[in-house]
Write an enzyme that holds these catalytic residues in place. Structure first.
Site, PDB file in Angstrom:
ATOM      1  N   LYS A 133      11.020  16.569  -2.322  1.00 34.80           N
ATOM      2  CA  LYS A 133      11.133  18.076  -2.332  1.00 34.80           C
ATOM      3  C   LYS A 133       9.827  18.497  -1.608  1.00 34.80           C
ATOM      4  CE  LYS A 133      13.127  18.461  -6.910  1.00 34.80           C
ATOM      5  NZ  LYS A 133      14.279  19.545  -6.732  1.00 34.80           N
ATOM      6  N   ARG A 173      23.148  15.065 -11.806  1.00 32.76           N
ATOM      7  CA  ARG A 173      24.641  14.779 -12.121  1.00 32.76           C
ATOM      8  C   ARG A 173      25.013  13.130 -12.332  1.00 32.76           C
ATOM      9  NH1 ARG A 173      25.896  17.589  -6.542  1.00 32.76           N
ATOM     10  NH2 ARG A 173      24.234  18.657  -7.620  1.00 32.76           N
TER      11      ARG A 173
END
Length: 506
Positions: A285, A359
């Site tokens: 990020k 996920r």
């Protein structure tokens, strides 16, 4: 905070500070007279009215929503008047927010307050009104200050609700009060987990703290799966996220079983994403996006708070809580983009973006939960930034495979005044999650519909035709200052009340 109910009251419990409400009414224009506003205080005692009306400035106070006025009785009692606006327009959510604002106005300067409950009862529903105002006060009575050298506790420590209602109604209202405080306490416990610094709340300490918090609760059993156990369970996706971490992954498995179980007792599984910090892994990020990534475990704290409340309340529903805990870091062992990893259910997944890691953890946890064959599975996760694009940062997205389950959760959200909206999972989204080199890939071919595509991916790991709902709380997990009972900065604790209401009615 000590809360006391005083029914059958003929006078106020406190001679120090008294809180009363005032409403506002509109006086229609007649002839050349302009429309005007006036106070409605017919529920006040004669002494209050007379003293108030004898103060010249009282003529300017109309009881508009959020307005306040203070005056003193002859015996020295301070009367704090809080305006609620037009009575017909007041909702329970408004009352919840007003309760929070009242707390903030009084917390620093007063030790005790006596609240005239009847004046804060709307729609003739004393129980729901009490629930709303106590939720507002109790949730506002929270701050994360454990790391300050000097802490400044609130001065307000005692609240008494006075009501002229018959004492025969005390048992029912006391039950409402007690249950409300269990739920708000559980929300605040969850807020503490989310707000804790990531160098302190590692996956291992998080698991230990959860077990310590729930220890001794009647009907609760617990176990923790570490790296060795996860390997035996063949949780390749979960382990791939943990590969770059210096700390053990932890799957916390909690089960609450009510005292009496019958063939009609429902079993609901709650699954939470517990990424205690997310760097993005090799798909690193940017610096600005990495701040506040300690909040990436808010999904797990949400379902744990709901589980905790249900267990403490002793509700007649069996609940399993599965918390997948790890951080997503980078070292020489971290999973690289383009890796292909096998999930617990045998499906292979091409990991194109290591920042789509939540996920992967949830996928193996959902498959694990499915083996327990519950009547329904609900997962909660700060899963996608895309949900903010779809719904803004004030609405929880809900997706799933069973409309009946989705509708029940949406009904609970409406009952508890929490914002939730259903997003679709269409066949094209399922197709987009297929990989040319594996069974699935962990991101779609485009950024459009990202929240629904993530849900489409997760649906592959719910088996046995179990009804399943996915709650994407990325927008609402923190910093919900538009609600007075939520901190401007930090964990919100939202959606816990929705889940508790759903489980209560399951």
């Amino acid at each position: 905070m000590k809360y006391t109910l005083n029914l059958g009251a003929k006078e106020f419990s406190s001679d120090s500070l008294v809180l009363v409400s005032a409403f506002e009414k509109t006086i229609e224009a007649k002839g050349k007279t302009k429309e005007s506003k006036a106070i409605v205080n017919s529920h006040w005692s004669k002494e209050l009215k007379t003293t108030f009306e004898n103060i010249k400035t009282s003529a300017d106070f109309t009881g508009s929503a959020g307005s306040t006025y203070t005056f003193h009785l002859e015996n020295g009692t301070t009367v704090f008047v809080y305006g609620l606006g037009e009575k017909k327009s007041v909702t329970f959510e408004m009352l919840r927010n007003h309760g929070a604002k009242i707390y903030k106005a009084l917390a620093s300067n007063h030790k005790e307050v006596s609240i005239q409950l009847d004046g804060f009862t709307i729609k003739s529903k004393a129980d729901e009104s009490l629930n709303a105002i106590v939720e507002g006060i109790s949730l506002a009575d929270y701050k994360f200050d454990r790391h300050f050298k000097t802490q400044t506790p609130a001065k307000l420590t005692e609240i008494t609700f006075d009501s002229a209602a018959k004492k025969t109604g005390l048992k029912k209202l006391q039950k409402v009060l007690d249950e409300t405080l269990v739920v708000t306490e559980s929300i605040n416990v969850g807020r503490n987990f989310v707000n804790e610094a990531p160098n302190i709340l590692r996956s291992t300490t998080y698991a230990k703290d959860v077990l310590a918090d729930i220890k001794g609760t009647k009907g609760v059993k617990s176990k923790v799966l570490g790296r060795a156990e996860l390997k035996k369970e063949k949780m390749g996706l979960f382990l791939s996220v943990n590969d770059g971490s210096g700390y053990e992954p932890q799957l916390v498995h909690l089960t609450y079983t009510p005292a009496k179980v019958t063939k009609n007792t429902k079993h609901i599984a709650l699954v939470g994403k517990g990424l205690v910090f997310d760097t993005g892994g090799y798909s690193l990020k940017p610096g600005g996006s990495m701040m506040n990534m300690k909040f990436d475990m808010a999904g797990s704290s949400t379902v744990y708070s709901a589980f905790r409340a249900v267990a403490k309340l002793g509700l007649d529903v069996k609940v399993t809580c599965i918390l997948g805990m790890t951080d997503n870091a980078v070292n020489e062992h971290a999973t690289m983009p383009d890796s292909i990893v096998k999930a617990r259910n045998g499906l292979s997944v091409e990991i194109l973006n290591t920042d789509a890691e939540g996920r992967l953890v949830l996928a193996d946890c959902l498959d694990y939960a499915s083996d327990l064959k519950p009547d329904a599975i609900i997962d909660s996760a700060t899963l996608t930034g895309a949900v903010l694009v779809s719904l803004g940062n004030q609405v929880c997205g809900i997706m799933g495979n069973n409309q009946k389950l989705t509708d029940k959760i949406l009904k609970s959200a409406k009952t508890t005044d929490e914002y939730m909206w259903q997003l679709p999972i269409i066949q094209e989204f399922h197709d987009d999650m297929k990989s040319p080199v594996a069974d699935l890939k962990n991101i779609g071919g485009s950024g459009f519909g990202g929240s629904s595509k993530a849900a489409a991916f997760l649906s592959n790991f719910v088996k046995n035709d179990i009804p399943w709902a996915h709650l994407d709380i990325a927008g609402i997990g923190d910093s919900q200052g538009h609600k007075a009972y939520c901190p401007t900065k930090g964990a919100s604790g939202l959606i816990v009340r929705t889940l508790v209401d759903y489980l209560k009615n399951a």
